[in-house]
Design a protein around this motif. Structure first.
Motif, PDB file in Angstrom:
ATOM      1  N   ASN A 404      26.141  36.889  18.728  1.00  0.00           N
ATOM      2  CA  ASN A 404      26.356  38.334  18.819  1.00  0.00           C
ATOM      3  C   ASN A 404      26.993  38.739  20.147  1.00  0.00           C
ATOM      4  O   ASN A 404      27.294  39.911  20.360  1.00  0.00           O
ATOM      5  CB  ASN A 404      25.036  39.078  18.637  1.00  0.00           C
ATOM      6  N   GLU A 405      27.149  37.763  21.025  1.00  0.00           N
ATOM      7  CA  GLU A 405      27.751  38.043  22.330  1.00  0.00           C
ATOM      8  C   GLU A 405      28.613  36.844  22.706  1.00  0.00           C
ATOM      9  O   GLU A 405      28.291  35.701  22.393  1.00  0.00           O
ATOM     10  CB  GLU A 405      26.650  38.278  23.366  1.00  0.00           C
ATOM     11  N   ILE A 406      29.722  37.094  23.379  1.00  0.00           N
ATOM     12  CA  ILE A 406      30.664  36.041  23.767  1.00  0.00           C
ATOM     13  C   ILE A 406      30.847  36.065  25.277  1.00  0.00           C
ATOM     14  O   ILE A 406      31.123  37.123  25.867  1.00  0.00           O
ATOM     15  CB  ILE A 406      32.032  36.223  23.069  1.00  0.00           C
ATOM     16  N   HIS A 407      30.692  34.885  25.909  1.00  0.00           N
ATOM     17  CA  HIS A 407      30.969  34.730  27.335  1.00  0.00           C
ATOM     18  C   HIS A 407      32.134  33.760  27.498  1.00  0.00           C
ATOM     19  O   HIS A 407      32.330  32.866  26.666  1.00  0.00           O
ATOM     20  CB  HIS A 407      29.738  34.204  28.068  1.00  0.00           C
ATOM     21  N   VAL A 425      39.598  41.314  18.777  1.00  0.00           N
ATOM     22  CA  VAL A 425      39.797  40.271  17.772  1.00  0.00           C
ATOM     23  C   VAL A 425      38.504  39.971  17.023  1.00  0.00           C
ATOM     24  O   VAL A 425      38.517  39.747  15.809  1.00  0.00           O
ATOM     25  CB  VAL A 425      40.350  39.002  18.449  1.00  0.00           C
ATOM     26  N   LEU A 426      37.375  39.972  17.729  1.00  0.00           N
ATOM     27  CA  LEU A 426      36.111  39.616  17.100  1.00  0.00           C
ATOM     28  C   LEU A 426      35.362  40.807  16.526  1.00  0.00           C
ATOM     29  O   LEU A 426      34.340  40.639  15.854  1.00  0.00           O
ATOM     30  CB  LEU A 426      35.214  38.892  18.115  1.00  0.00           C
ATOM     31  N   GLY A 427      35.828  42.016  16.812  1.00  0.00           N
ATOM     32  CA  GLY A 427      35.149  43.204  16.317  1.00  0.00           C
ATOM     33  C   GLY A 427      33.836  43.468  17.026  1.00  0.00           C
ATOM     34  O   GLY A 427      32.891  43.996  16.422  1.00  0.00           O
ATOM     35  N   LEU A 428      33.761  43.113  18.307  1.00  0.00           N
ATOM     36  CA  LEU A 428      32.553  43.330  19.097  1.00  0.00           C
ATOM     37  C   LEU A 428      32.770  44.480  20.074  1.00  0.00           C
ATOM     38  O   LEU A 428      33.905  44.734  20.507  1.00  0.00           O
ATOM     39  CB  LEU A 428      32.200  42.063  19.887  1.00  0.00           C
ATOM     40  N   CYS A 464      33.196  31.691  15.077  1.00  0.00           N
ATOM     41  CA  CYS A 464      32.957  31.274  13.700  1.00  0.00           C
ATOM     42  C   CYS A 464      32.030  30.063  13.612  1.00  0.00           C
ATOM     43  O   CYS A 464      31.223  29.950  12.681  1.00  0.00           O
ATOM     44  CB  CYS A 464      34.279  30.954  13.012  1.00  0.00           C
ATOM     45  N   LEU A 465      32.134  29.142  14.576  1.00  0.00           N
ATOM     46  CA  LEU A 465      31.317  27.930  14.537  1.00  0.00           C
ATOM     47  C   LEU A 465      30.024  28.058  15.337  1.00  0.00           C
ATOM     48  O   LEU A 465      29.168  27.178  15.267  1.00  0.00           O
ATOM     49  CB  LEU A 465      32.122  26.743  15.074  1.00  0.00           C
ATOM     50  N   ARG A 466      29.919  29.129  16.130  1.00  0.00           N
ATOM     51  CA  ARG A 466      28.752  29.334  16.995  1.00  0.00           C
ATOM     52  C   ARG A 466      28.567  28.157  17.952  1.00  0.00           C
ATOM     53  O   ARG A 466      27.468  27.686  18.211  1.00  0.00           O
ATOM     54  CB  ARG A 466      27.474  29.515  16.161  1.00  0.00           C
TER      55      ARG A 466
END
Length: 544
Positions: A404-407, A425-428, A464-466
């Protein structure tokens, strides 16, 4: 050549022939090899007792430089009636002719002679005849290089004499000659800098040590590629277009999926949100870009250039990812391509809303009138330039809080831009995307907007792959995909006013010409001031 080496040569049919070294070199960069042959081996004879071989080289510097003159020398001495006599000798010089030269006269003179200082003078004279250097010899420095041929032989004589002396077979060397045969050793280089630091309330203009200076000079500085990767990190490679302008018909990944370490291939259909990387204010638009909003993360239909990103492959290693990416088979339907500025002008192909033109007065009328004393016209071309930063485009992306979060850690000049584009791009929301940048290893503008597409592509795979995903571009891929600084073609046409017209109408202090958009040249007179005119009485018909 000096050791009497032989070369074994093999052809495509496994036939082996042998030639001696002195016959192998035929001319400058020309050797005794046919088109279907390669050099198989070099055979060096064993040295005999009291046979000595020594090599010499003189260059501008000791490491990594081409020789000004080099040499190989060999001598075999035998004992006869209490004296040590030269029974065989070989003296060969390189760097003095298109091929290595053998000092034949000198060799013939030395054979049978006693090895002592008495033979040196005559040997030197013969060497000058054997190894001639014309005054206009390629490479220059003729006098210095000629002296090297003699000094090499003298050092070889000292070397052999010293070797015999260590066995108690000859007199010792003069102490003045000992440095000629001693090995050169270079001490560790030490540098210091001293300065007085007077603080005046600010660091501007002061000799302050850079905060990372010690780390950088010792090689301990960490860049993005040096960052320790989290467990289960995947490595990414890009699938790139090989066509300049085409429509994608199909993408076959069946072979890539069987590649070792393959973990996934992601295309435009796999992007979670918008397949673009545009600023927040352009989110409602499908196509975007840093200036002209016409780009996609992954090409979905039409290819517009070689090196456009079509997809991204992730695997367990960098090499496996590259291998898998090369196995993705893409079929195209080629479209007409424009490959030069001239072709674009001829086809009327320009980016929309980019035309700029400043004009004042009737320029064409001016050129057609008789008030122009001289007219000069031509073209100026400037080629494209690669930014060529030291560290290529590089990003490490990992998911946080179950995806739910990207670093990310990015090699970018604009971390906030990375945050915005990845969120798009990720819709976050922006608060769920964190971008860190410590240092970038050079950017020069090439990591401001052009770095965005790579982090966006890697973030799709990671999201997508987490799993963490790291992408480091090879230099050739970096140069192919980042766009560089553009080429330019400028056309100019410059005129000077007729001197009679100037003297009759104006007292001119300065003239300045403005060249813009390849073809417009403006010279207003008199009130708006490119031509400075003391008279305000120029007739309208004479204004330019």
């Amino acid at each position: 050549m000096s050791t009497g080496a032989t070369f074994q040569i093999i052809d495509v049919n496994n036939n082996v022939r042998t030639t001696i070294a002195k016959d192998f070199f035929l001319g400058y960069r020309k050797v005794d090899l046919k088109d279907d042959e390669v050099l198989l081996s070099v055979i060096l004879p064993w040295t005999r007792p009291f046979e000595y071989v020594k090599e010499f080289k003189q260059a501008h510097r000791r490491q990594d430089d081409i020789a000004l003159v080099n040499a190989g020398m060999r001598v075999h001495i035998t004992e006869a009636e209490g004296n040590w006599i030269v029974s065989d000798v070989s003296i060969v010089y390189g760097g003095v002719a298109p091929v290595p030269l053998t000092a034949g006269k000198t060799e013939s003179f030395i054979v049978g002679k006693k090895l002592d200082y008495g033979l040196l003078d005559e040997a030197f004279n013969l060497l000058k005849e054997d190894i001639p250097l014309a005054e206009n010899a390629p490479g220059g420095m003729v006098e210095f290089r000629s002296s090297l041929t003699l000094s090499f032989f003298f050092k070889f004589f000292l070397y052999v004499t010293h070797e015999l002396n260590t066995k108690g077979l000859s007199e010792g060397l003069d102490i003045a000659n000992m440095p000629a045969i001693q090995s050169y050793t270079r001490p560790v280089t030490i540098g210091t800098q001293g300065y007085e630091l007077v603080r005046q309330g600010t660091a501007v203009g002061q000799p302050m040590v850079h905060l990372s200076a010690m780390l950088q000079v010792t090689g301990e500085t960490e860049y993005v590629d040096d960052t320790p990767t989290p467990p289960n990190t995947l490595h990414a490679a890009l699938v790139l277009s090989k066509e300049a302008h085409a429509r994608i018909l199909s993408i076959d990944d069946s072979v890539a999926k069987c590649s070792p370490g393959f973990a996934g291939l992601f295309l435009s259909k796999d992007v979670p949100s918008a397949n673009n990387i545009g600023p927040i204010r352009f989110l409602q638009k499908k196509n975007i870009g840093p200036i002209i909003h016409d780009g996609e993360v992954f090409a979905s239909d039409v290819i517009t250039c070689v090196g456009q990103i079509i997809g991204i492959v992730v695997a367990d290693t960098h090499d496996n990812a590259k291998a898998a990416a090369n196995k993705v088979n893409i079929k195209y339907s080629e479209l007409p391509a424009i490959l030069s500025i001239e072709e674009a002008i001829k086809a009327g192909s320009f980016h929309p809303h980019t035309t700029r033109c400043l004009s004042k007065g009737d320029v064409e009328l001016c050129f057609a009138s008789n008030t122009c004393d001289k007219i000069i016209e031509g073209e100026v071309r400037v080629g494209g330039q690669e930014h060529f930063y030291m560290e290529p485009q590089c990003t490490l992306v990992w998911p946080v809080d179950s995806g739910n979060e990207i670093h990310m850690i990015s090699s970018t000049q604009a971390p906030h831009t990375h945050q915005k584009y990845v969120a798009n791009v990720l819709g976050l929301p922006l608060s769920k995307v964190v971008c860190k940048t410590k240092r970038i290893g050079g950017g020069f503008g090439g990591k401001e907007t052009r770095s965005v597409i790579f982090v966006a592509a890697a973030s799709v795979a990671s999201y997508c792959l987490r799993r963490p995903v790291k992408i480091v571009l090879d230099r050739d891929v970096d140069m192919m995909t980042t766009g560089q600084r553009h080429r330019f073609l400028g056309k100019y046409k410059v005129w000077s006013l007729n001197s009679a017209f100037l003297s009759a109408k104006c007292d001119v202090a300065s003239i300045k010409l403005l060249v813009y958009e390849s073809h417009r040249i403006c010279c207003p007179c008199p009130s708006e001031c490119v031509v400075t005119c003391k008279l305000a009485c120029c007739e309208p018909s004479m204004r330019l």
